[in-house]
Design an enzyme around this catalytic site. Structure first.
Site, PDB file in Angstrom:
ATOM      1  N   SER A 152      -2.370  -7.056   6.710  1.00 39.40           N
ATOM      2  CA  SER A 152      -2.077  -6.660   5.153  1.00 39.40           C
ATOM      3  C   SER A 152      -1.446  -7.728   4.740  1.00 39.40           C
ATOM      4  O   SER A 152      -1.059  -7.813   3.438  1.00 39.40           O
ATOM      5  CB  SER A 152      -1.203  -5.505   5.193  1.00 39.40           C
ATOM      6  OG  SER A 152      -0.068  -5.556   6.352  1.00 39.40           O
ATOM      7  N   HIS A 174      -6.861  -1.739   4.380  1.00 37.10           N
ATOM      8  CA  HIS A 174      -7.415  -2.699   3.428  1.00 37.10           C
ATOM      9  C   HIS A 174      -8.766  -2.922   3.416  1.00 37.10           C
ATOM     10  O   HIS A 174      -9.357  -3.728   2.498  1.00 37.10           O
ATOM     11  CB  HIS A 174      -6.519  -4.091   3.579  1.00 37.10           C
ATOM     12  CG  HIS A 174      -4.810  -4.013   3.410  1.00 37.10           C
ATOM     13  ND1 HIS A 174      -4.551  -3.950   2.144  1.00 37.10           N
ATOM     14  CD2 HIS A 174      -3.932  -3.705   4.188  1.00 37.10           C
ATOM     15  CE1 HIS A 174      -3.104  -3.728   2.343  1.00 37.10           C
ATOM     16  NE2 HIS A 174      -2.925  -3.532   3.706  1.00 37.10           N
ATOM     17  N   LYS A 224      -4.699   2.780  -1.482  1.00 39.12           N
ATOM     18  CA  LYS A 224      -4.898   1.306  -1.793  1.00 39.12           C
ATOM     19  C   LYS A 224      -6.127   1.475  -2.861  1.00 39.12           C
ATOM     20  O   LYS A 224      -5.929   1.622  -3.822  1.00 39.12           O
ATOM     21  CB  LYS A 224      -4.916   0.508  -0.558  1.00 39.12           C
ATOM     22  CG  LYS A 224      -3.381   0.108   0.141  1.00 39.12           C
ATOM     23  CD  LYS A 224      -3.072  -0.042   1.313  1.00 39.12           C
ATOM     24  CE  LYS A 224      -1.699  -0.138   1.449  1.00 39.12           C
ATOM     25  NZ  LYS A 224      -1.199  -0.162   2.484  1.00 39.12           N
TER      26      LYS A 224
HETATM   27  C1  LIG Z   1      -0.095   0.519   3.513  1.00 41.66           C
HETATM   28  C2  LIG Z   1      -0.252   0.492   5.033  1.00 41.66           C
HETATM   29  C3  LIG Z   1      -0.108   1.511   5.833  1.00 41.66           C
HETATM   30  C4  LIG Z   1       0.900   2.563   5.514  1.00 41.66           C
HETATM   31  O1  LIG Z   1       0.183   3.140   4.603  1.00 41.66           O
HETATM   32  P1  LIG Z   1       0.988   4.284   3.460  1.00 41.66           P
HETATM   33  O2  LIG Z   1      -0.149   5.545   2.949  1.00 41.66           O
HETATM   34  O3  LIG Z   1       1.375   3.422   2.424  1.00 41.66           O
HETATM   35  O4  LIG Z   1       2.108   4.863   4.423  1.00 41.66           O
HETATM   36  C5  LIG Z   1      -0.578   1.325   7.190  1.00 41.66           C
HETATM   37  N1  LIG Z   1      -1.059   0.457   7.595  1.00 41.66           N
HETATM   38  C6  LIG Z   1      -1.526  -0.917   6.848  1.00 41.66           C
HETATM   39  C7  LIG Z   1      -2.319  -1.891   7.438  1.00 41.66           C
HETATM   40  C8  LIG Z   1      -1.080  -0.710   5.570  1.00 41.66           C
HETATM   41  O5  LIG Z   1      -1.307  -1.797   4.774  1.00 41.66           O
END
Ligand SMILES: *Cc1c(COP(=O)(O)O)cnc(C)c1O
Length: 402
Positions: free
Chosen positions: A194, A222, A254
């Protein structure tokens, strides 16, 4: 007696003062180290440009990689489902909060990822911690890439299993650490990291896990929506299936533009999560309208491959431009294109200069990234135009040079 009550109260106020004191000294320490964080308050939907305090900014920091967070069809589905099912789910999934849109979304996510079942969670954080604490027990060993997302690290640490971190994307280091340990083993990685944007070597990891009789879990927050056919994600793109990667987790907030998360895998895995994962059981289901909106996001993934193609072209354009300008690119082929700065204060200063010139790019600092690797985390979206990427490059060169 009155005298005892008074002394009780005095002791209480001393303890409260101690909490206050501890918190405020932690805050000033953060300020001194340039690690203090502040929130922006947006007055517009997500998009290539957003409004803050009446000012418009070019937005290069959201994870809305495909431009679906405010897509009219997605918004319309949300509105229609809210009319039909209401806004609140009213309860947890196991009580009476599981409605038809949730169920349809789980089926669609299982189909997208080519797995027997999928299970919705309220957030990615909850999905990761809930899954790891359900899967693991004392006597097991969990191996995590040192750049894994905080929610994976927290889940592993809370699970009671032996916890080992291996050097980033270093399969040989992992192999060494695995061979030194007996008992059930689980390897956990981000599909796309991330804060670095690079990808895990999934095929090699799957081969190692097969040899070591270990399970592999991939967090594809992602990759889902962006990589692979129909946006099925990095596991599908690597040609791996449910036997290679028994536990697949991804988020909906995302590229899919909504919110919440899911885990996909075998019938047994999903049923065990439903029965045992505390972060699944003891929490309110996401809004049925969000689930319905996500179903529309999945249709757009299938019907509009141009979004992934346009994003890929923008990534290329940005990297070529940045290389020519000698910007400090990191080895990433994804929509996450961090520029390494190093010092936290300097990263903040550049981010602020960019803000003054109408660009929103966040400075990512420790503890989100290792000390000395503060960076500007540029994220690109299919909603951006080529011209917007070109102005980003021009502004970056101005603001880094100062
Ligand atoms: C954003 C993210 C999460 C958390 O997800 P949320 O739905 O925002 O709690 C978990 N793992 C990764 C790699 C992320 O980028």
């Amino acid at each position: 007696p009155a005298f005892l009550r008074r002394s009780g109260r005095q002791r209480l106020s001393r303890d409260v003062a101690e909490f206050e004191q501890r918190l405020s000294s932690a805050l000033s320490q953060r300020r001194e180290l340039d690690l203090y964080r502040q929130r922006l308050t947006l007055e517009s939907p997500q998009g290539p440009s957003v409004r803050i305090d009446g000012q418009s900014y070019l937005n290069f920091c959201s994870n809305d990689y495909l431009g679906l967070a405010a897509h009219p069809q997605v918004v319309d589905s949300f509105r229609r489902a809210a009319t039909q099912y209401g806004v609140g789910s009213g309860a947890s999934h196991l009580v009476c909060g599981h409605s038809r849109p949730h169920h349809q979304l789980e089926e669609a996510l299982a189909e997208l990822t080519g797995r027997p079942r999928a299970l919705l969670f309220s957030s990615g954080y909850a999905a990761n911690t809930g899954t790891l604490t359900t899967l693991l027990q004392p006597g097991d060993a969990v191996f995590q890439d040192r750049l894994n997302h905080a929610s994976l690290l927290d889940g592993g640490l809370h699970s009671g299993a032996r916890f080992r971190r291996f050097a980033h994307n270093d399969v040989a280091d992992l192999a060494g650490k695995m061979s030194a340990v007996d008992g059930p083993k689980l390897v956990v990685v981000d599909g796309v990291f991330s804060m670095d944007g690079d990808r895990a070597p999934l095929a090699e990891l799957a081969a190692l896990c097969r040899r070591e009789d270990a399970w592999l879990m991939v967090d594809d927050a992602h990759g889902i929506g962006v990589l692979g056919e129909n946006g099925a994600g990095s596991v599908a793109e690597a040609g791996l299936d449910c036997d290679d990667v028994p536990v697949l987790m991804a988020t909906l907030g995302k590229a899919l533009g909504t919110g919440g998360a899911f885990v996909a895998g075998s019938e047994t895995l999903i049923e065990a999560l439903i029965q045992q994962a505390r972060n699944y059981i003891y929490t309110t289901a996401i809004s049925p309208a969000v689930a319905a909106a996500t179903l529309t996001s999945l249709e757009i993934l299938r019907d509009e491959p141009w979004r992934r193609e346009h994003l890929a072209a923008l990534i290329q354009r940005f990297r070529q431009g940045a290389q020519q300008l000698d910007l400090s690119l990191m080895p990433s082929a994804s929509a996450i294109q961090p520029l390494l700065v190093g010092d936290a204060g300097r990263a903040m200063a550049i981010s602020q200069r960019l803000r003054d010139r109408g660009l929103l790019i966040s400075a990512i600092r420790p503890p989100t990234v290792p000390a000395g690797t503060s960076r500007l985390r540029v994220t690109l979206s299919a909603a951006h135009s080529e011209e917007q990427v070109d102005s980003l490059l021009e502004e970056l060169i101005l603001c880094q040079a100062e």
